[in-house]
Design a protein around this motif. Structure first.
Motif, PDB file in Angstrom:
ATOM      1  N   LYS A   9      24.794  90.497  18.734  1.00 29.80           N
ATOM      2  CA  LYS A   9      25.987  89.653  18.731  1.00 29.80           C
ATOM      3  C   LYS A   9      25.797  88.452  17.824  1.00 29.80           C
ATOM      4  O   LYS A   9      26.681  88.074  17.052  1.00 29.80           O
ATOM      5  CB  LYS A   9      26.295  89.215  20.168  1.00 29.80           C
ATOM      6  CG  LYS A   9      27.509  88.314  20.275  1.00 29.80           C
ATOM      7  CD  LYS A   9      27.750  87.923  21.743  1.00 29.80           C
ATOM      8  CE  LYS A   9      28.944  86.991  21.833  1.00 29.80           C
ATOM      9  NZ  LYS A   9      29.179  86.557  23.231  1.00 29.80           N
ATOM     10  N   GLN A  10      24.622  87.832  17.912  1.00 31.71           N
ATOM     11  CA  GLN A  10      24.372  86.666  17.065  1.00 31.71           C
ATOM     12  C   GLN A  10      24.377  87.041  15.585  1.00 31.71           C
ATOM     13  O   GLN A  10      24.889  86.297  14.741  1.00 31.71           O
ATOM     14  CB  GLN A  10      23.024  86.050  17.449  1.00 31.71           C
ATOM     15  CG  GLN A  10      23.035  85.362  18.806  1.00 31.71           C
ATOM     16  CD  GLN A  10      21.648  84.903  19.220  1.00 31.71           C
ATOM     17  OE1 GLN A  10      20.649  85.450  18.738  1.00 31.71           O
ATOM     18  NE2 GLN A  10      21.602  83.930  20.106  1.00 31.71           N
ATOM     19  N   ILE A  11      23.798  88.197  15.315  1.00 31.78           N
ATOM     20  CA  ILE A  11      23.773  88.642  13.913  1.00 31.78           C
ATOM     21  C   ILE A  11      25.189  88.878  13.408  1.00 31.78           C
ATOM     22  O   ILE A  11      25.575  88.438  12.320  1.00 31.78           O
ATOM     23  CB  ILE A  11      22.926  89.911  13.771  1.00 31.78           C
ATOM     24  CG1 ILE A  11      21.454  89.581  14.038  1.00 31.78           C
ATOM     25  CG2 ILE A  11      23.094  90.520  12.381  1.00 31.78           C
ATOM     26  CD1 ILE A  11      20.566  90.815  14.112  1.00 31.78           C
ATOM     27  N   LEU A  12      26.002  89.563  14.190  1.00 30.42           N
ATOM     28  CA  LEU A  12      27.363  89.891  13.753  1.00 30.42           C
ATOM     29  C   LEU A  12      28.229  88.648  13.610  1.00 30.42           C
ATOM     30  O   LEU A  12      29.076  88.560  12.709  1.00 30.42           O
ATOM     31  CB  LEU A  12      28.006  90.878  14.728  1.00 30.42           C
ATOM     32  CG  LEU A  12      27.360  92.272  14.766  1.00 30.42           C
ATOM     33  CD1 LEU A  12      28.041  93.129  15.843  1.00 30.42           C
ATOM     34  CD2 LEU A  12      27.466  92.949  13.406  1.00 30.42           C
ATOM     35  N   ASP A  13      28.031  87.668  14.510  1.00 26.23           N
ATOM     36  CA  ASP A  13      28.825  86.435  14.408  1.00 26.23           C
ATOM     37  C   ASP A  13      28.444  85.606  13.182  1.00 26.23           C
ATOM     38  O   ASP A  13      29.218  84.760  12.717  1.00 26.23           O
ATOM     39  CB  ASP A  13      28.663  85.592  15.677  1.00 26.23           C
ATOM     40  CG  ASP A  13      29.533  86.100  16.819  1.00 26.23           C
ATOM     41  OD1 ASP A  13      30.504  86.827  16.497  1.00 26.23           O
ATOM     42  OD2 ASP A  13      29.264  85.770  17.985  1.00 26.23           O
ATOM     43  N   SER A  14      27.251  85.832  12.693  1.00 24.48           N
ATOM     44  CA  SER A  14      26.822  85.060  11.518  1.00 24.48           C
ATOM     45  C   SER A  14      27.251  85.727  10.206  1.00 24.48           C
ATOM     46  O   SER A  14      27.030  85.171   9.128  1.00 24.48           O
ATOM     47  CB  SER A  14      25.310  84.876  11.540  1.00 24.48           C
ATOM     48  OG  SER A  14      24.653  86.128  11.397  1.00 24.48           O
ATOM     49  N   CYS A  15      27.835  86.915  10.286  1.00 23.33           N
ATOM     50  CA  CYS A  15      28.302  87.590   9.059  1.00 23.33           C
ATOM     51  C   CYS A  15      29.478  86.842   8.436  1.00 23.33           C
ATOM     52  O   CYS A  15      30.284  86.219   9.145  1.00 23.33           O
ATOM     53  CB  CYS A  15      28.742  89.018   9.383  1.00 23.33           C
ATOM     54  SG  CYS A  15      27.384  90.094   9.835  1.00 23.33           S
TER      55      CYS A  15
END
Length: 652
Positions: A9-15
């Motif tokens: 989730k953190q990775i995707l929100d940082s996209c």
């Protein structure tokens, strides 16, 4: 709404791009950037479907793609669509879809990238390309674009028309496949050089391969990794320059005409050889009629005679003193076809020949084609008329010159009376007026040609015109100075500025300045000076003028690689200067009148001109109390001019 493990989730929100995970058409996860892209909070998007955020005209395609994926069929994985923001506005996006397992279910991972700016750029680029193609296709100039392998990428309609080809015959083909002759005339290698160096070149006056006889100016340049060619039709410009050069040659020939019939014949020969016109007449003004001078058929000549008060385009040119360019004689009420032929002459150009403001002849051309004559033709024929005017004025001058000389001789033999001297002055002014008028007429004509804006596109022609003007200005300046000197000498009012001067210093000045007219003919000036510094009383400026005049005359009448000798001697009583040349010499019968104004010497044995240079030399020498005389064994045996100056008591 459940989501993936926290680290994903953190990775995707940082996209930077939007990300959603969909089960069928239901959205089960959406990242923060995607929510912001749509103008929602993540909580507001809970429970929505893909159809809820898709523009209505794209929904059927979404359903179709989703159905294909769920049934295990292949579906597009990357495509462009439009989504709807919370505020109702639409945004173009590019979607990349991949199948994944999410929470034990087969789902779709969708990467969403907004492409508004990219689409604007693409639209702008497309519009720019369309404008470029539109401009290129509508351009009158011929435009060609080649790739770096010299294959045709683009050509415009003007080029295709000139080449006589169709677009499909050219695009994608190599230049040598379409135009093999490019290699023979050197253009192909020139194109390769521009591609290699990136430096633009101009190919001037190149003959067209597809249209022989047509001349082109071609600009060759690089634009990125392509080669651009822009060609312009230069046929008219080059033809104009060639005709103008031929006119200058004709002017030299015309100046040697001995009578009006030769002037008329040379004029018609020039018009036929330079312009190739079908029907040309040289009309002289005789007893209130304009008469074609060289027509031998008396009946035809009589029919072509036009009264200066009657109709006719030639008559209108005579009365207005202006050229008449008629593109369609059927529309001109003044037109007269005096030939009585079945031939219909549809175009006519009449140009007056003027001496001062008096029209003395009209050059007239006719053609069976409508609009056969152009403004360039008019200007060239007007230039021709200037040469004709100068020649006719020269004939008048010669007749006047002979008459004046006879009158002067008779007057001197009868008596040296005041009234006779006044007549001599009047005759002098008449001759001087003619000599001044000739260069001024030429200056005026070429200056009027320079008012044409088109001439500034042709630097070489512009330089030629300015050279003619400068030459005639210099000629006028020399003439005016000579006239002033002669006038003062004749009136007996000239006062010398006699001072103590060094003769050798005077000779050095002559040596230094004579090279400007000796060098072009590779002539040598050998000098014998006095030994040491020997001052005498004389007017240095006037003696410089005498010596330079005599050396210049020696140069004029001597051939290339000849020698001119200047010898200075002194015997205690006088200084003697001698200038000897290897030139045309002097006839015995001319030696007694060579120092007279207007000597009347046969042309060919002396340079034509006003005829006062030697008279001025004689005047200055005699003012110093000296003598001047010529010596020659005859024609082609050279000549020597000698003058003496007395040594005054104060100078020794």
């Amino acid at each position: 709404m459940p989501g993936p493990p926290l680290n994903y989730k953190q990775i995707l929100d940082s996209c930077r791009d939007g990300v959603s995970i969909n089960s069928g058409i239901n959205i089960v996860y959406i990242n923060e950037p995607f929510a912001k892209m749509l103008g929602y909070s993540k909580e507001e998007l809970h429970g929505i479907t893909v159809l809820d955020i898709t523009a209505s005209d794209y929904r059927e395609r979404v359903i179709e793609r989703t159905s294909r994926r769920q049934s295990g069929k292949n579906a597009e994985t990357q495509f462009v669509t439009e989504l709807v923001r919370k505020d109702g506005t639409r945004i173009p996006v590019e979607l990349s879809v991949a199948r994944i397992d999410f929470e034990g279910k087969s789902s779709s991972l969708t990467i969403v990238r907004e492409i508004s700016e990219r689409m604007k750029a693409e639209e702008s680029l497309q519009a720019s390309e369309e404008r470029f193609r539109g401009l290129m296709q509508s351009a009158l100039e011929r435009v060609v674009i080649l790739d770096k392998g010299l294959h045709y990428i683009e050509v415009n309609k003007s080029w295709l028309k000139m080449a006589g080809l169709e677009r499909e015959d050219v695009i994608g083909k190599h230049v040598l496949e379409v135009l093999p002759g490019l290699k023979e005339d050197g253009r192909y290698n020139a194109y390769l050089k521009v591609l290699e160096t990136g430096e633009s070149i101009e190919l001037v006056g190149v003959e067209s391969i597809t249209k022989p006889g047509s001349m082109l100016d071609i600009s060759v340049f690089t634009a990125g990794d392509v080669l651009g060619l822009i060609s312009r039709d230069a046929t008219r410009r080059i033809t104009f320059q060639e005709r103008l050069a031929a006119l200058h040659v004709f002017g030299s020939k015309l100046s040697k005409a001995d009578n009006l019939e030769e002037v008329a014949q040379f004029t018609l020969d020039a018009v036929e050889s330079i312009f190739g016109y079908q029907n040309t007449d040289f009309n002289l003004v005789i007893d209130d009629y304009l008469v074609p001078s060289l027509i031998k058929d008396e009946a035809l000549r009589k029919n072509l005679e036009l009264h200066i008060d009657g109709p006719g385009i030639i008559v209108r040119s005579f009365n207005t003193g202006e050229s008449q360019l008629v593109h369609d004689t059927r529309l001109d009420k003044s037109y007269v076809n005096g030939r009585g032929e079945d031939t219909e002459w549809l175009s006519e150009l009449a140009v007056p020949v003027k001496i001062s403001d008096e029209v003395v002849a009209v050059i007239n051309m006719e053609n069976t084609a409508q609009g056969a004559f152009t403004e360039s033709d008019r200007k060239l024929i007007e230039t021709l008329a200037l040469h004709v005017s100068s020649a006719m004025e020269g004939l008048r001058s010669r007749e006047t010159h002979d008459k004046i000389y006879r009158q002067m001789t008779e007057q001197k033999l009868r008596a040296e009376q005041s009234q006779e001297l006044e007549q001599i002055k009047t005759n002098f002014i008449m001759k001087a007026t003619h000599e001044l008028r000739t260069p001024l007429t030429i200056i005026k004509g070429y200056s009027e040609l320079l008012l044409d804006d088109d001439i500034y596109r042709h630097p070489k022609t512009l330089v030629d015109f300015l050279s003619v003007i400068l030459k005639n200005v210099q000629r006028s300046e020399i003439l005016i100075n000579d006239l002033l000197d002669e006038s003062q000498l004749m009136s007996g009012k000239y006062v010398l500025n006699a001072q103590l001067n060094d003769v050798n210093s005077l000779i050095e000045d002559v040596i230094n300045d004579a090279g400007i007219f000796l060098d072009p003919k590779n002539q040598q000036l050998s000098v014998k000076k006095l030994s040491g510094i020997q001052p005498f009383i004389f007017d240095k400026d006037r003696m410089y003028q005498v010596l330079m005049n005599l050396v210049l005359n020696a140069s004029k009448f001597s051939g290339y690689d000849s020698e001119i000798k200047l010898v200075v001697e002194e015997n205690g009583v006088e200084i003697k200067f001698s200038i000897t040349d290897e030139g045309v010499g002097i006839r015995k019968e001319d030696t007694n009148r060579i120092f007279q104004p207007f000597p009347g010497i046969e042309e060919g044995t002396i340079q034509p001109g006003i005829g006062i240079g030697l008279s001025i030399c004689k005047g200055f020498v005699e003012l110093h109390g000296g003598e001047i005389w010529p010596e020659s064994e005859g024609l082609d045996k050279g000549s020597t001019f000698t003058f003496t100056l007395p040594c005054s008591d104060d100078s020794k």
